[in-house]
Design a protein around this motif. Structure first.
Motif, mmCIF file in Angstrom:
data_model
loop_
_atom_site.group_PDB
_atom_site.id
_atom_site.type_symbol
_atom_site.label_atom_id
_atom_site.label_comp_id
_atom_site.label_asym_id
_atom_site.label_seq_id
_atom_site.Cartn_x
_atom_site.Cartn_y
_atom_site.Cartn_z
ATOM 1 N N LYS A 119 0.836 -1.194 0.000
ATOM 2 C CA LYS A 119 0.000 0.000 0.000
ATOM 3 C C LYS A 119 0.880 1.256 0.000
ATOM 4 O O LYS A 119 0.534 2.256 -0.629
ATOM 5 N N GLU A 120 2.040 1.188 0.653
ATOM 6 C CA GLU A 120 2.974 2.325 0.664
ATOM 7 C C GLU A 120 3.456 2.647 -0.745
ATOM 8 O O GLU A 120 3.552 3.811 -1.127
ATOM 9 N N ARG A 121 3.749 1.629 -1.518
ATOM 10 C CA ARG A 121 4.203 1.827 -2.903
ATOM 11 C C ARG A 121 3.076 2.446 -3.737
ATOM 12 O O ARG A 121 3.317 3.301 -4.584
ATOM 13 N N LEU A 122 1.866 2.012 -3.488
ATOM 14 C CA LEU A 122 0.698 2.572 -4.170
ATOM 15 C C LEU A 122 0.567 4.065 -3.848
ATOM 16 O O LEU A 122 0.335 4.880 -4.742
ATOM 17 N N PHE A 143 0.038 11.702 -18.406
ATOM 18 C CA PHE A 143 -0.741 10.593 -18.935
ATOM 19 C C PHE A 143 -0.042 9.263 -18.659
ATOM 20 O O PHE A 143 -0.684 8.287 -18.256
ATOM 21 N N GLU A 144 1.264 9.212 -18.873
ATOM 22 C CA GLU A 144 2.020 7.974 -18.616
ATOM 23 C C GLU A 144 1.865 7.537 -17.162
ATOM 24 O O GLU A 144 1.642 6.362 -16.879
ATOM 25 N N LEU A 145 1.981 8.485 -16.250
ATOM 26 C CA LEU A 145 1.819 8.155 -14.834
ATOM 27 C C LEU A 145 0.394 7.714 -14.524
ATOM 28 O O LEU A 145 0.176 6.845 -13.676
ATOM 29 N N SER A 146 -0.593 8.286 -15.227
ATOM 30 C CA SER A 146 -1.997 7.929 -14.949
ATOM 31 C C SER A 146 -2.282 6.471 -15.283
ATOM 32 O O SER A 146 -2.861 5.752 -14.472
ATOM 33 N N TRP A 147 -1.885 6.030 -16.469
ATOM 34 C CA TRP A 147 -2.229 4.647 -16.813
ATOM 35 C C TRP A 147 -1.412 3.658 -15.997
ATOM 36 O O TRP A 147 -1.880 2.571 -15.657
ATOM 37 N N LYS A 148 -0.192 4.050 -15.614
ATOM 38 C CA LYS A 148 0.618 3.161 -14.764
ATOM 39 C C LYS A 148 0.024 3.075 -13.362
ATOM 40 O O LYS A 148 0.046 2.011 -12.741
ATOM 41 N N LEU A 149 -0.534 4.181 -12.868
ATOM 42 C CA LEU A 149 -1.219 4.148 -11.573
ATOM 43 C C LEU A 149 -2.461 3.271 -11.661
ATOM 44 O O LEU A 149 -2.739 2.485 -10.748
ATOM 45 N N MET A 150 -3.207 3.379 -12.759
ATOM 46 C CA MET A 150 -4.360 2.503 -12.957
ATOM 47 C C MET A 150 -3.931 1.043 -12.867
ATOM 48 O O MET A 150 -4.534 0.246 -12.153
ATOM 49 N N LYS A 151 -2.891 0.714 -13.597
ATOM 50 C CA LYS A 151 -2.396 -0.662 -13.657
ATOM 51 C C LYS A 151 -1.989 -1.161 -12.274
ATOM 52 O O LYS A 151 -2.380 -2.253 -11.850
ATOM 53 N N ILE A 152 -1.224 -0.354 -11.562
ATOM 54 C CA ILE A 152 -0.740 -0.766 -10.239
ATOM 55 C C ILE A 152 -1.900 -0.916 -9.260
ATOM 56 O O ILE A 152 -1.950 -1.876 -8.485
ATOM 57 N N PHE A 153 -2.845 0.018 -9.297
ATOM 58 C CA PHE A 153 -4.003 -0.078 -8.411
ATOM 59 C C PHE A 153 -4.814 -1.332 -8.715
ATOM 60 O O PHE A 153 -5.213 -2.066 -7.809
ATOM 61 N N LEU A 154 -5.067 -1.570 -9.985
ATOM 62 C CA LEU A 154 -5.853 -2.741 -10.370
ATOM 63 C C LEU A 154 -5.134 -4.030 -10.003
ATOM 64 O O LEU A 154 -5.766 -4.995 -9.558
ATOM 65 N N GLU A 155 -3.820 -4.061 -10.156
ATOM 66 C CA GLU A 155 -3.054 -5.237 -9.734
ATOM 67 C C GLU A 155 -3.178 -5.438 -8.227
ATOM 68 O O GLU A 155 -3.309 -6.568 -7.755
ATOM 69 N N TYR A 156 -3.134 -4.355 -7.480
ATOM 70 C CA TYR A 156 -3.273 -4.426 -6.025
ATOM 71 C C TYR A 156 -4.622 -5.034 -5.641
ATOM 72 O O TYR A 156 -4.728 -5.752 -4.659
ATOM 73 N N THR A 157 -5.644 -4.755 -6.447
ATOM 74 C CA THR A 157 -6.983 -5.282 -6.153
ATOM 75 C C THR A 157 -7.221 -6.668 -6.765
ATOM 76 O O THR A 157 -8.315 -7.197 -6.653
ATOM 77 N N GLY A 158 -6.203 -7.205 -7.457
ATOM 78 C CA GLY A 158 -6.318 -8.565 -7.967
ATOM 79 C C GLY A 158 -6.498 -8.701 -9.465
ATOM 80 O O GLY A 158 -6.607 -9.808 -9.985
ATOM 81 N N ILE A 159 -6.529 -7.603 -10.187
ATOM 82 C CA ILE A 159 -6.668 -7.657 -11.644
ATOM 83 C C ILE A 159 -5.261 -7.523 -12.231
ATOM 84 O O ILE A 159 -4.685 -6.441 -12.229
ATOM 85 N N SER A 160 -4.722 -8.626 -12.731
ATOM 86 C CA SER A 160 -3.296 -8.615 -13.063
ATOM 87 C C SER A 160 -2.947 -8.827 -14.535
ATOM 88 O O SER A 160 -1.784 -8.898 -14.870
ATOM 89 N N GLU A 211 -9.522 4.106 0.887
ATOM 90 C CA GLU A 211 -10.522 3.101 1.265
ATOM 91 C C GLU A 211 -9.920 1.712 1.472
ATOM 92 O O GLU A 211 -10.501 0.907 2.196
ATOM 93 N N ILE A 212 -8.810 1.431 0.832
ATOM 94 C CA ILE A 212 -8.248 0.069 0.930
ATOM 95 C C ILE A 212 -7.250 -0.079 2.062
ATOM 96 O O ILE A 212 -6.835 0.836 2.682
#
Length: 134
Positions: free
Chosen positions: A3-6, A45-62, A133-134
């Motif tokens: 969560k710290e990395r997120l 924009f690059e940071l936005s989609w990478k944040l999306m990816k990392i968040f989704l991976e954190y929630t189990g979508i890999s 929230e997480i």
């Protein structure tokens, strides 16, 4: 991913988004402002989609392998509301790497100032809420 990395990724994105917003609010009386806004947009924009990816991976979508995949999953998950505008933003982001036409650069600049900046700021606020929230 911890969560710290997120949180670190969120803070990086928030800083870039804030800098883009700052640039968007400058008067574009000369081309260097337009160029700077476009460059800040690319980075944000690059940071936005990478944040999306990392968040989704954190929630189990890999199974996310591309910006388009991240946008698609983020839309399905409810991280973004206007998937079509995000795909347009991706297309314009890809164009910015190869812009040699001043007119096209100005058109993308207009989209950044009128649409994309708000989408990125909205995403920043929503991600801050979701991560808390997480």
């Amino acid at each position: 991913m911890s969560k710290e990395r997120l949180y670190e990724k969120l803070k990086d994105f928030e800083k870039a988004s804030s800098r883009l917003n700052e640039a968007v609010n400058l008067d574009a009386e000369n081309d260097i402002i337009v160029d700077g806004v476009i460059q800040r947009f690319e980075f944000t924009f690059e940071l936005s989609w990478k944040l999306m990816k990392i968040f989704l991976e954190y929630t189990g979508i890999s199974d996310i392998r591309s910006p388009r995949g991240a946008i698609r999953e983020a839309f399905s998950y409810g991280l973004i509301k206007d998937g079509e505008s995000w795909i347009d933003m991706l297309i314009d982001r890809n164009k910015t790497s190869h812009i040699y036409d001043e007119e096209e650069a100005r058109l993308i600049y207009e989209k950044i100032t009128k649409t994309y900046n708000k989408l990125l700021l909205d995403f920043s606020r929503l991600m801050d809420e979701k991560i808390k929230e997480i």
